[in-house]
Design a protein around this motif. Sequence first.
Motif, PDB file in Angstrom:
ATOM      1  N   SER A   1      -6.191   1.849  -7.708  1.00  0.00           N
ATOM      2  CA  SER A   1      -5.160   1.848  -8.407  1.00  0.00           C
ATOM      3  C   SER A   1      -6.064   3.337  -8.840  1.00  0.00           C
TER       4      SER A   1
ATOM      5  N   ARG B   1       0.711  -1.200   0.312  1.00  0.00           N
ATOM      6  CA  ARG B   1       0.213  -0.074  -0.236  1.00  0.00           C
ATOM      7  C   ARG B   1       0.647   0.839  -0.472  1.00  0.00           C
TER       8      ARG B   1
ATOM      9  N   HIS C   1       2.466  -1.148  -7.673  1.00  0.00           N
ATOM     10  CA  HIS C   1       2.748  -2.316  -6.542  1.00  0.00           C
ATOM     11  C   HIS C   1       3.203  -3.235  -6.521  1.00  0.00           C
TER      12      HIS C   1
ATOM     13  N   ILE D   1      -7.442  -5.892  -4.905  1.00  0.00           N
ATOM     14  CA  ILE D   1      -6.338  -4.329  -5.541  1.00  0.00           C
ATOM     15  C   ILE D   1      -7.293  -2.913  -5.197  1.00  0.00           C
TER      16      ILE D   1
ATOM     17  N   ASN E   1      -6.059 -11.866  -4.849  1.00  0.00           N
ATOM     18  CA  ASN E   1      -6.222 -10.419  -5.034  1.00  0.00           C
ATOM     19  C   ASN E   1      -7.788  -9.588  -4.548  1.00  0.00           C
TER      20      ASN E   1
ATOM     21  N   ASN F   1      -2.575 -10.938  -1.348  1.00  0.00           N
ATOM     22  CA  ASN F   1      -2.579  -9.694  -1.050  1.00  0.00           C
ATOM     23  C   ASN F   1      -3.233  -9.148  -1.316  1.00  0.00           C
TER      24      ASN F   1
ATOM     25  N   GLY G   1      -1.648  -1.392  -9.802  1.00  0.00           N
ATOM     26  CA  GLY G   1      -2.138  -2.374  -9.100  1.00  0.00           C
ATOM     27  C   GLY G   1      -1.131  -3.468  -9.203  1.00  0.00           C
ATOM     28  N   ILE G   2      -0.825  -4.221  -9.797  1.00  0.00           N
ATOM     29  CA  ILE G   2      -0.246  -5.173 -10.429  1.00  0.00           C
ATOM     30  C   ILE G   2      -0.141  -5.433 -12.272  1.00  0.00           C
TER      31      ILE G   2
ATOM     32  N   VAL H   1      -3.975  -5.280  -2.183  1.00  0.00           N
ATOM     33  CA  VAL H   1      -2.673  -3.911  -3.218  1.00  0.00           C
ATOM     34  C   VAL H   1      -3.702  -3.008  -2.957  1.00  0.00           C
TER      35      VAL H   1
END
Length: 219
Positions: A147, A94, A100, A144, A142, A113, A122-123, A115
């Motif tokens: 973002s 974060r 991230h 997220i 995950n 995860n 984010g990813i 995020v």
Amino acid sequence: AVPKQAPPGVPIDVVFDIVASDVTLEKLSIEHPSEVPSKRDLGVFVRPPAANATIQKTTIQRNRTGKLEPTNPGSRGIFVLQAKGTTISKNVIRGNYEDHLHIPSSHTTIDHNKVVDAKRVGIVIIQENTTSDSTQNAITGNTITNSGGDGIQIQGDENTITKNTVTHSGGAGIRLCGAGNCVAPGTAAVADRNQVTKNKLEKNKDGDVVDNGSGNTIQ
């Protein structure tokens, strides 16, 4: 040894630099503080000859102020550079890193995860250059949120994106890239033959799934 430049000519401030195989990073708190950055911030950097690294149950956070990205390329929470077999599991990433999780690599497992608040993506499974092997990564379970751009962005091929929750992205929830519509350096990348299934996607500004690639499966 901690590298002074990555890529060449760009000074970095890295907290954990993983360059050996089979390293486990677990149950830590990693934080870039509130001062104005003067270098490229990397929370965890995984790079050759590292392989099969594990990062789990760790909090990675950046609380910088002022000009957040004094260098180009910018900050990363976890940066896996061509280091196969990395597992990133049950972490919290974060704060105001630009990306991230920034993954120009293959056979990475990214699961369960949280995020939150990435300034850009984010990813991202990214193409660092024309020979990058950004394939057969698994992004599963995950969460997220918030973002600045896309929640998940895929520039590579044959990746699996399943059972993630992606909400309140400033771009797409999940974007499968085509030439010219994704972040640098992989702006010419085309995402092929990826599997996108059973994701929960809500309130993403540019749509839940944007497919500009080729041969992708979306269910």
